[in-house]
Design a protein around this motif. Sequence first.
Motif, PDB file in Angstrom:
ATOM      1  N   LEU A 128      31.168  18.076  35.042  1.00 34.53           N
ATOM      2  CA  LEU A 128      30.691  19.401  35.439  1.00 34.53           C
ATOM      3  C   LEU A 128      29.178  19.527  35.396  1.00 34.53           C
ATOM      4  N   SER A 129      28.544  18.808  34.537  1.00 31.93           N
ATOM      5  CA  SER A 129      27.092  18.925  34.414  1.00 31.93           C
ATOM      6  C   SER A 129      26.366  18.430  35.658  1.00 31.93           C
ATOM      7  N   SER A 130      27.046  17.694  36.524  1.00 34.78           N
ATOM      8  CA  SER A 130      26.427  17.202  37.751  1.00 34.78           C
ATOM      9  C   SER A 130      27.189  17.619  39.007  1.00 34.78           C
ATOM     10  N   ALA A 131      28.209  18.427  38.860  1.00 28.09           N
ATOM     11  CA  ALA A 131      29.054  18.808  39.996  1.00 28.09           C
ATOM     12  C   ALA A 131      28.766  20.228  40.457  1.00 28.09           C
ATOM     13  N   TYR A 132      29.238  20.522  41.641  1.00 26.86           N
ATOM     14  CA  TYR A 132      29.200  21.878  42.176  1.00 26.86           C
ATOM     15  C   TYR A 132      30.634  22.406  42.153  1.00 26.86           C
ATOM     16  N   MET A 133      30.798  23.616  41.659  1.00 27.02           N
ATOM     17  CA  MET A 133      32.128  24.181  41.487  1.00 27.02           C
ATOM     18  C   MET A 133      32.228  25.557  42.132  1.00 27.02           C
ATOM     19  N   GLY A 134      33.425  25.856  42.623  1.00 28.04           N
ATOM     20  CA  GLY A 134      33.615  27.146  43.260  1.00 28.04           C
ATOM     21  C   GLY A 134      34.979  27.753  42.951  1.00 28.04           C
ATOM     22  N   TRP A 135      35.029  29.067  43.065  1.00 29.22           N
ATOM     23  CA  TRP A 135      36.290  29.813  42.999  1.00 29.22           C
ATOM     24  C   TRP A 135      36.521  30.468  44.357  1.00 29.22           C
ATOM     25  N   PHE A 136      37.718  30.308  44.847  1.00 31.80           N
ATOM     26  CA  PHE A 136      38.118  30.894  46.118  1.00 31.80           C
ATOM     27  C   PHE A 136      39.400  31.693  45.906  1.00 31.80           C
ATOM     28  N   ARG A 137      39.704  32.538  46.868  1.00 37.11           N
ATOM     29  CA  ARG A 137      40.963  33.270  46.801  1.00 37.11           C
ATOM     30  C   ARG A 137      41.528  33.441  48.194  1.00 37.11           C
ATOM     31  N   GLN A 138      42.836  33.592  48.224  1.00 34.32           N
ATOM     32  CA  GLN A 138      43.516  33.816  49.498  1.00 34.32           C
ATOM     33  C   GLN A 138      44.604  34.848  49.298  1.00 34.32           C
ATOM     34  N   ALA A 139      44.424  35.961  49.990  1.00 34.24           N
ATOM     35  CA  ALA A 139      45.420  37.021  49.982  1.00 34.24           C
ATOM     36  C   ALA A 139      46.417  36.761  51.111  1.00 34.24           C
ATOM     37  N   PRO A 140      47.609  37.369  51.033  1.00 36.18           N
ATOM     38  CA  PRO A 140      48.606  37.163  52.091  1.00 36.18           C
ATOM     39  C   PRO A 140      48.046  37.497  53.463  1.00 36.18           C
ATOM     40  N   GLU A 141      48.262  36.598  54.393  1.00 38.98           N
ATOM     41  CA  GLU A 141      47.864  36.773  55.792  1.00 38.98           C
ATOM     42  C   GLU A 141      46.355  36.869  55.972  1.00 38.98           C
ATOM     43  N   LYS A 142      45.593  36.402  55.016  1.00 39.12           N
ATOM     44  CA  LYS A 142      44.137  36.385  55.131  1.00 39.12           C
ATOM     45  C   LYS A 142      43.630  34.964  54.920  1.00 39.12           C
ATOM     46  N   GLU A 143      42.426  34.717  55.396  1.00 49.90           N
ATOM     47  CA  GLU A 143      41.831  33.406  55.216  1.00 49.90           C
ATOM     48  C   GLU A 143      41.340  33.250  53.773  1.00 49.90           C
ATOM     49  N   ARG A 144      41.261  31.999  53.365  1.00 48.12           N
ATOM     50  CA  ARG A 144      40.729  31.717  52.036  1.00 48.12           C
ATOM     51  C   ARG A 144      39.231  32.017  52.043  1.00 48.12           C
ATOM     52  N   GLU A 145      38.779  32.749  51.033  1.00 45.51           N
ATOM     53  CA  GLU A 145      37.380  33.138  50.966  1.00 45.51           C
ATOM     54  C   GLU A 145      36.764  32.720  49.641  1.00 45.51           C
ATOM     55  N   GLY A 146      35.495  32.389  49.691  1.00 43.16           N
ATOM     56  CA  GLY A 146      34.775  32.049  48.477  1.00 43.16           C
ATOM     57  C   GLY A 146      34.373  33.310  47.729  1.00 43.16           C
ATOM     58  N   ILE A 190      29.082  27.866  41.176  1.00 40.04           N
ATOM     59  CA  ILE A 190      28.054  27.538  40.200  1.00 40.04           C
ATOM     60  C   ILE A 190      27.550  26.134  40.469  1.00 40.04           C
ATOM     61  N   SER A 191      26.252  25.995  40.460  1.00 42.50           N
ATOM     62  CA  SER A 191      25.658  24.693  40.744  1.00 42.50           C
ATOM     63  C   SER A 191      25.654  23.820  39.485  1.00 42.50           C
ATOM     64  N   ALA A 192      25.241  22.588  39.656  1.00 38.44           N
ATOM     65  CA  ALA A 192      25.198  21.664  38.527  1.00 38.44           C
ATOM     66  C   ALA A 192      24.282  22.178  37.411  1.00 38.44           C
ATOM     67  N   ASP A 193      23.189  22.808  37.812  1.00 37.69           N
ATOM     68  CA  ASP A 193      22.238  23.296  36.813  1.00 37.69           C
ATOM     69  C   ASP A 193      22.501  24.736  36.402  1.00 37.69           C
ATOM     70  N   GLY A 194      23.644  25.289  36.822  1.00 41.20           N
ATOM     71  CA  GLY A 194      24.058  26.593  36.328  1.00 41.20           C
ATOM     72  C   GLY A 194      23.694  27.799  37.162  1.00 41.20           C
ATOM     73  N   LYS A 195      23.140  27.601  38.338  1.00 43.31           N
ATOM     74  CA  LYS A 195      22.841  28.736  39.202  1.00 43.31           C
ATOM     75  C   LYS A 195      24.145  29.272  39.785  1.00 43.31           C
TER      76      LYS A 195
END
Length: 125
Positions: free
Chosen positions: A29-47, A51-56
């Motif tokens: 995780l200290s060098s990776a980029y991570m994201g949370w996404f969600r998808q509601a019924p009949e909707k596209e997955r959205e970000g 969080i960036s590797a350095d915590g932004k």
Amino acid sequence: QVQVVESGGGSVLAGGSLRLSCVTSGITLSSAYMGWFRQAPEKEREGVAAISADGKTYYSASVKGRFTVSKDNDKNILYLQMNTLTPDDTAIYYCAARPPGGSWAPLGRTSYPYWGQGTQVTVSS
């Protein structure tokens, strides 16, 4: 092999809170980029958050000020604290991971090659 596993979803009343967790393996995780996404019924997955590797951190307009993304680099766990939930937040929430390198769009689905199976969040009024 990179694996990400979400947990912490559930049912909550409007105005309540939940904290999602994403346990990762095969990626640092200290060098990776991570994201949370969600998808509601009949909707596209959205970000919703990233969080960036350095915590932004980055947030979609719909969750900014209510959701907080964080990570524990030592435990290799990503979190999403969700407050003041509304029925519109009902969705399957996914954790996504990107190793370092290349061009990264924080809330862009195509930026992440590794995905979890998702955890259901249901908010009732």
